[in-house]
Design an enzyme around this catalytic site. Structure first.
Site, PDB file in Angstrom:
ATOM      1  N   GLU A 212     -22.937  19.929  14.554  1.00  0.00           N
ATOM      2  CA  GLU A 212     -23.979  20.940  14.316  1.00  0.00           C
ATOM      3  C   GLU A 212     -24.569  20.783  12.919  1.00  0.00           C
ATOM      4  O   GLU A 212     -25.768  20.954  12.722  1.00  0.00           O
ATOM      5  CB  GLU A 212     -23.394  22.355  14.460  1.00  0.00           C
ATOM      6  CG  GLU A 212     -23.157  22.798  15.893  1.00  0.00           C
ATOM      7  CD  GLU A 212     -24.451  23.186  16.599  1.00  0.00           C
ATOM      8  OE1 GLU A 212     -25.323  22.315  16.767  1.00  0.00           O
ATOM      9  OE2 GLU A 212     -24.574  24.367  16.988  1.00  0.00           O
TER      10      GLU A 212
ATOM     11  N   THR B 118     -35.238  27.061  13.737  1.00  0.00           N
ATOM     12  CA  THR B 118     -34.082  27.850  13.320  1.00  0.00           C
ATOM     13  C   THR B 118     -34.263  28.337  11.882  1.00  0.00           C
ATOM     14  O   THR B 118     -33.920  29.471  11.546  1.00  0.00           O
ATOM     15  CB  THR B 118     -32.791  27.018  13.443  1.00  0.00           C
ATOM     16  OG1 THR B 118     -32.699  26.556  14.789  1.00  0.00           O
ATOM     17  CG2 THR B 118     -31.555  27.855  13.136  1.00  0.00           C
TER      18      THR B 118
END
Lengths: 309, 309
Positions: B128, B181
């Protein structure tokens, strides 16, 4: 039913991470109250022992609740009430809540059990308003439902009863100092860091999961309050020493009961509870501050009827 | 094991009230990945389909995870990897997480299953970071553990697997708009009102209780996000229309999946899910924005092995 004697428990609100949302009931500490149905309408308090509380029906949390309930139910009778306080008001163990919750429960019995537990909480919240100025639910809900409760919502009021792990024990110390709820509220910030809020709600989730799973390690890991405790602990002398002593000697966690000054510790099993009791006693005995200290099961039943006819 | 083909699920993070703490795995949408053990050491990606992702081993979340794991385990073999994306990156359904989690799971199989799920989450979090710049756990944990997960703590990392009520269904719409994001983070306030935080953690407690009790009404009441959604929904065209359509047609609740733009709705049973699916479709079909819409069970198993030898 014409006569009722009941036990209404002390309660621990907040439970570290669950500020204004969680509470649980104590098994061995609380008030005893009696309710006698009278032909004459209205409410009167005939005796109060163990604390210096008002006999004025509208100023006393218990009688105010009974009066409101008799009125709303159009009762054709009155009630004579006695209150025997088993612990001190101002301890942070929901003293007014025990009286208000006991009053709601007792009046409901004399009225023929016409109200649900949720309705009783609402009546008892009126008693909290009489006593403290605001309609707080966590202590009265814990007293009425027993065990652990979550106040999921105030509007509409929604109370969730949570499971009580069998071996969970409470040790609590009440230092005889005054912490006014008003002051305990005033020290709190109105804004908090989002990242701290995330940590806190993850702990709420962990604590509640731990109760459902009966996972003492998870309960222990989750009994953390990074939002309120850092501010309020300053109002409680020797808080850190007590907390450290409790955790060092095996407590799952420790924190402030309600707005204090009582400090609670949760433990797994009697043996650990006894060790924690001793350790807390050692930590406080030379402070020069008087205190009471007790160990109790968690009360999973709520208010208990002791006598009736 | 010399060869492995697996399915790694899409995931819904946050789940309304549980921002940065809760997630769950999707049953029917995800990536397929293959892993072939090679005599030559090192990792290479031999095919990527369904999305335009880097073949650079250190820049691709999946290969970066495999490389790290082979290195840490001192593996005497290499891995040739294929990735078939079953859904779009940037959807808010944990696309990089599916790849990173699948990579961690797959490499562990070839290594002889030496790592725990918690360790796999840590490796996947590294993926991630490669993909998104930060070590977020909620999507990868949901993919690896399956079902609902609570990230109780990051330091130390503690993942709690929560129960999945049997009739719970997901309906999700992915409008083809870009929500970065970074932007979704930037719109959030760093400070929030304490009273809002209390509301939010009471809902986290309610949602988790609802999952344990299989109480769909409680789940519904608790699927509320007063902290993040009011800011992020502005980045998602027609969010309110979709949410209202979902709830009007019987959804338990609806909210933003991860940082969006996917909007998820949870439903009780197939019949309600079908109604919600249709209602969401109606609400979006004339917006002029392309979208994908799907209904799925909650995936309680996590990553699934499709073939191996």
């Amino acid at each position: 039913m014409n006569y009722l004697k009941l036990f209404s428990p002390a309660t621990v609100a907040n439970v570290s991470c669950g500020f204004d949302s969680l509470g649980f009931a104590v098994d061995t500490v609380g008030d005893e109250m009696t309710f006698i149905k009278t032909a004459e309408k209205g409410v009167k308090i005939t005796a109060i022992t163990g604390a210096n509380l008002s006999y004025n029906v509208d100023e006393n949390a218990a009688s105010a609740v009974v009066k409101k309930m008799l009125n709303e139910a159009n009762a054709d009778f009155g009630v004579a009430l006695t209150i025997s306080k088993g612990y001190s008001p101002g301890s942070g163990l929901g003293s007014s809540a025990a009286s208000a919750a006991g009053a709601a429960f007792g009046a409901n019995q004399l009225l023929g059990n016409i109200y649900s537990n949720l309705e009783l909480v609402k009546f008892a919240m009126f008693g909290e308003e009489v006593a403290c100025g605001s309609q707080i639910a966590d202590n009265v809900a814990a007293a009425i439902y027993g065990g652990f409760v979550l106040i999921r919502s105030y509007e509409p009021l929604e109370i969730i009863k949570l499971p009580v792990p069998k071996e969970l024990k409470l040790v609590a110390i009440h230092p005889q100092v005054e912490v006014k709820t008003k002051d305990a509220r005033a020290v709190l910030p109105s804004k908090i860091d989002l990242k701290d809020a995330i940590t806190q709600w993850a702990n709420v989730g962990g604590l509640i999961s731990g109760l459902y799973r009966e996972d003492y390690q998870l309960i222990s890991n989750s009994l953390v309050d990074i939002i309120v405790e850092p501010y309020r602990k300053k109002l409680i002398p020797h808080f850190d020493e007590v907390k450290n002593a409790a955790i060092k000697s095996g407590a799952l966690g420790a924190g402030i009961s309600g707005s204090g000054p009582t400090i609670f510790a949760l433990c797994k099993g009697d043996e650990d509870a006894n060790k924690v009791h001793s350790a807390i006693n050692e930590s406080y005995k030379n402070t020069g501050i008087a205190y009471t200290l007790f160990t109790s099961k968690i009360n999973d039943k709520g208010i208990k009827i002791l006598e009736s006819n």
